[in-house]
Design an enzyme around this catalytic site. Structure first.
Site, PDB file in Angstrom:
ATOM      1  N   HIS A  14     -14.699  64.976 -16.337  1.00  0.00           N
ATOM      2  CA  HIS A  14     -15.748  64.791 -17.334  1.00  0.00           C
ATOM      3  C   HIS A  14     -17.101  65.106 -16.717  1.00  0.00           C
ATOM      4  CE1 HIS A  14     -17.122  60.322 -16.532  1.00  0.00           C
ATOM      5  NE2 HIS A  14     -17.085  61.022 -15.444  1.00  0.00           N
ATOM      6  N   CYS A  23     -23.462  62.413 -11.825  1.00  0.00           N
ATOM      7  CA  CYS A  23     -22.438  62.400 -12.872  1.00  0.00           C
ATOM      8  C   CYS A  23     -22.715  63.388 -13.999  1.00  0.00           C
ATOM      9  CB  CYS A  23     -22.248  60.987 -13.438  1.00  0.00           C
ATOM     10  SG  CYS A  23     -21.375  59.931 -12.270  1.00  0.00           S
ATOM     11  N   HIS A  27     -16.903  66.641 -12.742  1.00  0.00           N
ATOM     12  CA  HIS A  27     -16.152  65.978 -11.670  1.00  0.00           C
ATOM     13  C   HIS A  27     -14.989  65.227 -12.291  1.00  0.00           C
ATOM     14  CE1 HIS A  27     -18.896  62.919 -13.184  1.00  0.00           C
ATOM     15  NE2 HIS A  27     -18.042  62.016 -12.724  1.00  0.00           N
ATOM     16  N   HIS A  29     -11.999  61.819 -12.142  1.00  0.00           N
ATOM     17  CA  HIS A  29     -11.689  60.466 -11.698  1.00  0.00           C
ATOM     18  C   HIS A  29     -10.196  60.226 -11.818  1.00  0.00           C
ATOM     19  CE1 HIS A  29     -15.818  59.021 -11.509  1.00  0.00           C
ATOM     20  NE2 HIS A  29     -16.042  59.556 -12.696  1.00  0.00           N
ATOM     21  N   HIS A  66      -5.171  64.659 -17.196  1.00  0.00           N
ATOM     22  CA  HIS A  66      -5.405  66.010 -16.694  1.00  0.00           C
ATOM     23  C   HIS A  66      -6.167  66.881 -17.688  1.00  0.00           C
ATOM     24  CE1 HIS A  66      -2.655  64.631 -13.630  1.00  0.00           C
ATOM     25  NE2 HIS A  66      -2.998  65.667 -12.895  1.00  0.00           N
ATOM     26  N   GLU A 110     -13.304  53.552 -13.111  1.00  0.00           N
ATOM     27  CA  GLU A 110     -13.520  54.959 -12.752  1.00  0.00           C
ATOM     28  C   GLU A 110     -13.231  55.157 -11.275  1.00  0.00           C
ATOM     29  OE1 GLU A 110     -17.334  56.569 -13.690  1.00  0.00           O
ATOM     30  OE2 GLU A 110     -16.729  57.028 -15.746  1.00  0.00           O
TER      31      GLU A 110
HETATM   32 ZN   LIG Z   1     -17.643  60.237 -13.676  1.00  0.00          ZN
END
Ligand SMILES: [Zn+2]
Length: 122
Positions: A14, A23, A27, A29, A66, A110
């Site tokens: 996201h 953020c 990237h 998580h 994914h 996260e």
């Molecule tokens: Zn994030």
């Protein structure tokens, strides 16, 4: 009153659109999700079968796993933050639970250190 919970995991990418910092960049998580349900009636000694709860949650997480959250409803229109993921899962899961069981909260990690919980009315 009885409460029980299950924990499941999924991975996704996201980026936060309206965020000034790391953020805002794409990237990923490895998310952990905990669902807590409650009820005051047991059926065959169980509030709800753990495997049913896992199955219902896995069906929802399968849409996200994914994936790129920003391209998946409802995150095309709202930030794919841990808070919004928790609320989304709460609202989607609740209607699928057996009648004698209600959903209490959904918590989304996260990272191992950061989590958000959605619990209505608090
Ligand atoms: Zn994030």
């Amino acid at each position: 009153m009885y409460e029980l919970g299950v924990v499941r995991r999924f991975s996704a990418a996201h980026r936060l659109r309206n965020y000034n910092g790391k953020c805002e960049n794409l990237h990923g998580h490895n998310y952990t999700v905990e669902v807590v349900v409650q009820g005051d009636r047991l059926v065959d000694g169980m509030l709800v079968d753990f495997s049913l709860l896992k199955q219902l949650l896995d069906a929802l997480l399968g849409r996200l796993d994914h994936g790129y959250l920003n391209d998946i409803e409802p995150f095309t229109g709202i930030e794919p933050s841990a808070e919004n993921i928790a609320e989304h899962l709460f609202r989607e899961l609740g209607p699928h639970l057996p009648d004698h069981v209600s959903i209490v909260s959904v918590k989304v990690w996260e990272t191992g250190d950061n989590w958000a919980v959605y619990r209505p009315g608090t």
